[in-house]
Design a protein around this motif. Structure first.
Motif, short mmCIF file in Angstrom:
data_model
loop_
_atom_site.label_atom_id
_atom_site.label_comp_id
_atom_site.label_asym_id
_atom_site.label_seq_id
_atom_site.Cartn_x
_atom_site.Cartn_y
_atom_site.Cartn_z
N MET A 21 -20.54 15.13 31.39
CA MET A 21 -19.87 14.06 31.92
C MET A 21 -20.69 12.98 30.62
SD MET A 21 -22.33 13.75 35.78
CE MET A 21 -22.54 11.39 35.60
N THR A 24 -17.81 13.81 28.50
CA THR A 24 -16.30 12.84 28.88
C THR A 24 -16.30 10.78 28.95
OG1 THR A 24 -16.51 13.17 30.81
CG2 THR A 24 -15.32 15.00 29.24
N ARG A 26 -17.09 10.16 32.04
CA ARG A 26 -16.76 9.52 33.18
C ARG A 26 -17.63 10.45 34.24
NH1 ARG A 26 -10.80 9.39 33.21
NH2 ARG A 26 -10.02 10.25 31.07
N SER A 27 -17.53 9.98 35.69
CA SER A 27 -18.30 10.33 36.56
C SER A 27 -18.57 11.47 37.07
CB SER A 27 -18.05 9.38 37.52
OG SER A 27 -16.57 10.60 38.25
N ARG A 30 -15.43 13.13 38.66
CA ARG A 30 -13.82 12.77 37.31
C ARG A 30 -14.34 14.70 36.65
NH1 ARG A 30 -9.40 11.28 37.65
NH2 ARG A 30 -9.28 9.27 38.16
N SER A 31 -16.05 15.02 36.49
CA SER A 31 -16.06 16.06 35.62
C SER A 31 -15.90 16.87 36.22
CB SER A 31 -17.83 15.51 34.85
OG SER A 31 -17.90 14.63 33.67
#
Length: 51
Positions: A21, A24, A26-27, A30-31
């Motif tokens: 997380m 990236t 990302r949430s 998403r991770s």
């Protein structure tokens, strides 16, 4: 990049999903998808051993 962060966090005993997380941006959901795609690409070991 995500696979490297994942394995490094596991070796240090930290949460690998949080490490991905951070890398990236990302949430969590998403991770987890990024991690799954890295597994499918063969960059990470499978979650479960095949019987």
């Amino acid at each position: 990049m995500a696979a490297e962060a994942y394995t490094a966090a596991r070796e240090r005993g930290q949460d690998p999903v949080l490490a991905v997380m951070r890398v990236t941006g990302r949430s969590r959901r998403r991770s987890l998808r990024v991690i799954a795609s890295a597994r499918d690409a063969g960059l990470l070991s499978p979650r479960h051993a095949r019987r």
